[in-house]
Motif scaffolding. Structure first.
Motif, mmCIF file in Angstrom:
data_model
loop_
_atom_site.group_PDB
_atom_site.id
_atom_site.type_symbol
_atom_site.label_atom_id
_atom_site.label_comp_id
_atom_site.label_asym_id
_atom_site.label_seq_id
_atom_site.Cartn_x
_atom_site.Cartn_y
_atom_site.Cartn_z
ATOM 1 N N ARG A 1 70.546 36.470 29.727
ATOM 2 C CA ARG A 1 69.842 37.144 30.817
ATOM 3 C C ARG A 1 69.385 36.080 31.788
ATOM 4 O O ARG A 1 68.742 35.107 31.418
ATOM 5 C CB ARG A 1 68.625 37.906 30.275
ATOM 6 N N HIS B 1 62.164 42.508 26.400
ATOM 7 C CA HIS B 1 62.304 41.496 25.355
ATOM 8 C C HIS B 1 61.140 40.531 25.346
ATOM 9 O O HIS B 1 61.243 39.427 24.847
ATOM 10 C CB HIS B 1 63.624 40.750 25.535
ATOM 11 N N GLN C 1 68.737 37.031 21.860
ATOM 12 C CA GLN C 1 68.557 37.264 23.295
ATOM 13 C C GLN C 1 68.233 35.921 23.937
ATOM 14 O O GLN C 1 67.173 35.358 23.705
ATOM 15 C CB GLN C 1 67.408 38.244 23.548
#
Length: 328
Positions: A3, A20, A147
């Motif tokens: 991201r 997140h 992530q």
């Protein structure tokens, strides 16, 4: 999956969902008002550390990332939901390489010392180019992350040196108003106020972990704004032995003025000479008149802050005196 949160200068950001962000069991997420102090601490720890650039030269991190830029980066991380940890890529248009470092919260909510930091040649950043740069810099592949948060912060102006103030002792053991103030406080100015009940009180402008930001006095704009202070800003109303009220106006100033910069001293012709600002700071502004921030003459209990579109004052509410602040 990666991201990316990108930012241009110090204001524009392409932010994604904060889904997140840290879980309820993770470290506490910093409040906006805590970011200046966290940035100052991190920048101070990193300033003298050197990294090997792609051209073989050794580069001090402080020449890329000062306290002001660090604060901008932390705000971008926060806006993009990048806590508790992100890979920060700092792109300075005046340099041919980017700074990459891990920015993560410690268990107590402060910023931990980065576990990894390196310089990489500028490129279009994505999963593959990040992995390649990491492996070249460290000799190993990056750890797998469920992530991976990546924040790209771009700056188009050179770093301007600012100066961290030596702070006095506060709290128990300190004298006068300093004994009533939190750690990291510097009294910028204090004035006696008369509120009609015969008691002695002091209204003070207090800077929290402040830095001195010199102007470029060779330019018209620099001479117009003069040298300034930045950091947190607290208004405090103190009686003879107790703090009656305090009000943090940092974010109000930021919202109305675009940044937290309070005028300190005006430019003088000699300020453009090499070493002049270092000498000014070393002398602690001796011989220079500080800009008066509040005008409480004539018994007034309200004043605009010099150079800032914010007014502060004192009012009586529920049998006590309270501080207030508003945008002008």
């Amino acid at each position: 999956m990666q991201r990316v949160v990108a930012a241009l200068g110090i204001a524009f950001a392409l932010a994604t969902s904060a889904a997140h962000a840290a879980s309820k069991t993770g470290p506490p997420i910093p409040a906006d008002g805590d970011l200046p102090a966290l940035a100052s601490s991190l920048a101070e720890r990193l300033a003298a550390k050197t990294l090997r650039a792609p051209d073989g030269s050794d580069v001090a991190i402080g020449t890329i990332l000062d306290a002001g830029r660090t604060e901008s980066c932390l705000r971008t991380i926060a806006k993009g939901g990048g806590w508790p940890a992100s890979w920060l890529i700092v792109s300075d248009s005046t340099k041919p390489y980017d700074l990459v470092l891990r920015v993560a919260l410690a268990a107590d909510g402060t910023i931990a010392d980065p576990e990894a930091a390196f310089l990489a040649s500028r490129r279009e950043w994505n999963d593959a180019t990040f992995d390649a740069a990491f492996q070249v810099a460290t000799g190993k592949k990056p750890a797998r992350e469920r992530q991976r948060n990546v924040v790209i912060q771009s700056f188009t102006k050179k770093v301007v040196t600012d100066y961290v103030y030596d702070l006095p002792t506060t709290g128990p053991g300190a004298k006068g108003l300093l004994a009533l103030l939190p750690e990291g406080s510097l009294i910028r100015e204090a004035s006696a106020v008369e509120l009609g009940d015969g008691k002695r009180r002091t209204l003070a402008v207090v800077l929290i972990r402040p830095r001195f930001v010199p102007a470029d006095c060779s330019t018209g704009e620099g001479r117009r704004v003069g040298h300034r202070d930045t950091g947190g800003v607290l208004i405090a109303l103190a009686g003879e032995s107790a703090l009656e009220d305090k009000l943090d106006i940092t974010e109000l100033i930021r919202a109305t003025a675009g940044d937290v910069l309070l005028p300190r001293v005006a430019c003088e012709p000699g300020d453009v000479e090499p070493g002049a600002i270092d000498a000014l700071v070393e002398r602690r502004f001796e011989g220079r008149e500080s800009v008066r921030l509040l005008n409480l003459s004539g018994g007034r209990a309200e004043s605009a802050i010099a150079g800032i579109p914010v007014t502060v004052g004192i009012k009586r509410a529920d049998g006590a005196f309270k501080l207030y602040a508003s945008a002008r």
